[in-house]
Design a protein around this motif. Structure first.
Motif, PDB file in Angstrom:
ATOM      1  N   UNK A 123     -44.610  32.804  19.212  1.00 41.25           N
ATOM      2  CA  UNK A 123     -44.854  31.649  18.349  1.00 41.25           C
ATOM      3  C   UNK A 123     -45.400  32.088  16.993  1.00 41.25           C
ATOM      4  N   UNK A 124     -46.314  33.054  16.997  1.00 40.03           N
ATOM      5  CA  UNK A 124     -46.843  33.554  15.727  1.00 40.03           C
ATOM      6  C   UNK A 124     -45.773  34.189  14.869  1.00 40.03           C
ATOM      7  N   UNK A 125     -44.942  35.016  15.485  1.00 39.65           N
ATOM      8  CA  UNK A 125     -43.850  35.665  14.745  1.00 39.65           C
ATOM      9  C   UNK A 125     -42.894  34.612  14.181  1.00 39.65           C
ATOM     10  N   UNK A 126     -42.513  33.650  15.010  1.00 45.20           N
ATOM     11  CA  UNK A 126     -41.572  32.624  14.565  1.00 45.20           C
ATOM     12  C   UNK A 126     -42.152  31.791  13.431  1.00 45.20           C
ATOM     13  N   UNK A 127     -43.415  31.404  13.551  1.00 43.68           N
ATOM     14  CA  UNK A 127     -44.031  30.577  12.527  1.00 43.68           C
ATOM     15  C   UNK A 127     -44.125  31.278  11.178  1.00 43.68           C
ATOM     16  N   UNK A 128     -44.565  32.534  11.186  1.00 43.51           N
ATOM     17  CA  UNK A 128     -44.704  33.274   9.929  1.00 43.51           C
ATOM     18  C   UNK A 128     -43.344  33.531   9.294  1.00 43.51           C
ATOM     19  N   UNK A 129     -42.390  33.957  10.104  1.00 47.03           N
ATOM     20  CA  UNK A 129     -41.065  34.255   9.546  1.00 47.03           C
ATOM     21  C   UNK A 129     -40.376  33.000   9.019  1.00 47.03           C
ATOM     22  N   UNK A 130     -40.553  31.885   9.703  1.00 46.84           N
ATOM     23  CA  UNK A 130     -39.951  30.643   9.214  1.00 46.84           C
ATOM     24  C   UNK A 130     -40.572  30.220   7.890  1.00 46.84           C
ATOM     25  N   UNK A 131     -41.890  30.346   7.776  1.00 48.20           N
ATOM     26  CA  UNK A 131     -42.569  29.995   6.537  1.00 48.20           C
ATOM     27  C   UNK A 131     -42.096  30.880   5.393  1.00 48.20           C
ATOM     28  N   UNK A 132     -41.980  32.175   5.659  1.00 50.36           N
ATOM     29  CA  UNK A 132     -41.567  33.104   4.610  1.00 50.36           C
ATOM     30  C   UNK A 132     -40.140  32.831   4.145  1.00 50.36           C
ATOM     31  N   UNK A 133     -39.229  32.594   5.079  1.00 48.39           N
ATOM     32  CA  UNK A 133     -37.844  32.335   4.690  1.00 48.39           C
ATOM     33  C   UNK A 133     -37.726  31.018   3.925  1.00 48.39           C
ATOM     34  N   UNK A 134     -38.547  30.026   4.302  1.00 53.26           N
ATOM     35  CA  UNK A 134     -38.510  28.754   3.576  1.00 53.26           C
ATOM     36  C   UNK A 134     -39.044  28.909   2.161  1.00 53.26           C
ATOM     37  N   UNK A 135     -40.105  29.707   2.012  1.00 51.75           N
ATOM     38  CA  UNK A 135     -40.638  29.970   0.671  1.00 51.75           C
ATOM     39  C   UNK A 135     -39.576  30.621  -0.212  1.00 51.75           C
ATOM     40  N   UNK A 136     -38.865  31.601   0.329  1.00 51.45           N
ATOM     41  CA  UNK A 136     -37.843  32.284  -0.463  1.00 51.45           C
ATOM     42  C   UNK A 136     -36.674  31.363  -0.786  1.00 51.45           C
ATOM     43  N   UNK A 137     -36.314  30.483   0.124  1.00 51.12           N
ATOM     44  CA  UNK A 137     -35.290  29.488  -0.194  1.00 51.12           C
ATOM     45  C   UNK A 137     -35.754  28.593  -1.347  1.00 51.12           C
ATOM     46  N   UNK A 138     -37.034  28.229  -1.321  1.00 52.57           N
ATOM     47  CA  UNK A 138     -37.572  27.422  -2.408  1.00 52.57           C
ATOM     48  C   UNK A 138     -37.530  28.148  -3.749  1.00 52.57           C
ATOM     49  N   UNK A 139     -37.831  29.448  -3.735  1.00 50.77           N
ATOM     50  CA  UNK A 139     -37.767  30.224  -4.982  1.00 50.77           C
ATOM     51  C   UNK A 139     -36.338  30.290  -5.510  1.00 50.77           C
ATOM     52  N   UNK A 140     -35.398  30.519  -4.618  1.00 51.32           N
ATOM     53  CA  UNK A 140     -33.993  30.548  -5.036  1.00 51.32           C
ATOM     54  C   UNK A 140     -33.542  29.182  -5.539  1.00 51.32           C
ATOM     55  N   UNK A 141     -34.050  28.130  -4.917  1.00 49.91           N
ATOM     56  CA  UNK A 141     -33.676  26.789  -5.341  1.00 49.91           C
ATOM     57  C   UNK A 141     -34.152  26.504  -6.763  1.00 49.91           C
ATOM     58  N   UNK A 142     -35.343  27.000  -7.103  1.00 54.60           N
ATOM     59  CA  UNK A 142     -35.848  26.800  -8.464  1.00 54.60           C
ATOM     60  C   UNK A 142     -34.913  27.446  -9.473  1.00 54.60           C
ATOM     61  N   UNK A 143     -34.478  28.678  -9.183  1.00 51.47           N
ATOM     62  CA  UNK A 143     -33.561  29.375 -10.092  1.00 51.47           C
ATOM     63  C   UNK A 143     -32.231  28.638 -10.166  1.00 51.47           C
TER      64      UNK A 143
END
Length: 312
Positions: free
Chosen positions: A36-56
């Motif tokens: 659960x810890x691994x899944x939660x952190x990795x999901x948060x990180x991938x969502x953050x990076x999607x958000x950064x790409x979305x801004x660009x």
């Protein structure tokens, strides 16, 4: 940002080996928390990076409300293949937001309906419904902090007294350990990044195994718990929501029964490093750490680039 912005999107692949091995070699409690810890952190990180790409990507769209400087070539150069990646990130993040929002809305709606349905019953820890349909599940929250065990007369009628005690001990273990929170996190993670679906499946199993072991310890007879699970699985329809834990939830019931017929698992906190499960655990841990560092590096880099490109 360079390729660092893309790494969190694919690093969940490093957790696939531990998702499979943890079910077999780790204590269910350790496996559930680790995955659960691994899944939660990795999901948060991938969502953050999607958000950064979305801004660009959004900055390149005509008529967008962002500052004009955010579409400068210097900003776009921070992302490899910015035109394709930026524009693809917009619908991808929208899909993630809709999927997670629907899950949270359904989770809240089902829980509220379940609590309303129990409003007229005595406020005890076990709610027995006069229903011939056999099912049982742990309903968290509501009028008390620990939640309630919901079971129908249809399921209780098919179990012997000792097996009923096993059922109640199993569901109370779900409530006391807050298994619904683990299940909700991995369900959200799987919607945020499809590569995390194996961890969702694994946690759904290990959470049930965790409750199985707690029930076996409370009852004092592993075979009684195994028989109760087997009987309930033959007739039960499962739970009304994937984030609610149930006695005979859909899944590899024969594996749960086989595990209960064997010796109790060792309660170690971390597997030895030089074993298959140990190497898989360290691989997942390193992948999680790299994912976190990559998303943090990308966020800081883009923030600095956008600040420099924003007109005063």
């Amino acid at each position: 940002m360079g390729v660092f912005v893309f790494l969190p999107l694919v690093l969940p692949l490093t957790a696939w080996p531990i998702a499979r091995l943890a079910e077999q070699h780790l204590h269910p409690r350790v496996a559930t928390r680790l995955l659960t810890g691994v899944a939660g952190v990795m999901a948060l990180c991938s969502t953050v990076c999607l958000g950064l790409l979305m801004v660009v990507g959004t900055a390149q769209l005509p008529g967008n409300p962002l500052p004009d400087g955010w579409s400068d070539p210097e900003v776009r150069a921070a992302v490899p293949q910015d035109e394709v990646a930026g524009k693809l990130a917009i619908p991808a993040l929208l899909v993630v937001a809709v999927a997670c929002g629907r899950l949270l809305w359904r989770h809240r709606t089902v829980r509220r309906r379940a609590h309303r349905a129990l409003a007229g019953l005595p406020g005890t820890g076990v709610a027995v419904l006069p229903d011939d349909t056999p099912y049982a599940y742990a309903l968290p929250g509501g009028g008390d902090r620990t939640g309630r065990v919901v079971v129908t007369t249809g399921l209780l009628s098919g179990l012997r007294p000792a097996e009923r005690r096993a059922l109640f001990a199993h569901e109370r273990a779900h409530l006391s350990a807050r298994h619904h929170r683990f299940l909700l996190v991995v369900q959200l993670a799987a919607r945020a990044n499809p590569f995390l679906r194996p961890l969702r499946t694994a946690v759904s199993y290990t959470a049930e195994r965790w409750a199985d072991e707690e029930a076996a310890r409370a009852v004092g007879d592993r075979r009684v718990v195994a028989r109760a699970i087997g009987k309930a699985a033959l007739v039960s329809r499962g739970t009304p929501l994937p984030t609610l834990a149930g006695f005979a939830a859909p899944g590899p019931v024969p594996r749960r029964v086989a595990a209960l017929l064997g010796p109790a698992p060792a309660a170690g906190e971390w597997p030895p490093a030089f074993t298959a499960v140990g190497l898989a655990a360290w691989t997942a841990a390193v992948g999680t750490a790299v994912s976190a560092m990559s998303s943090a590096n990308s966020a800081v880099t883009l923030a600095l680039v956008l600040h420099a490109a924003t007109p005063l």
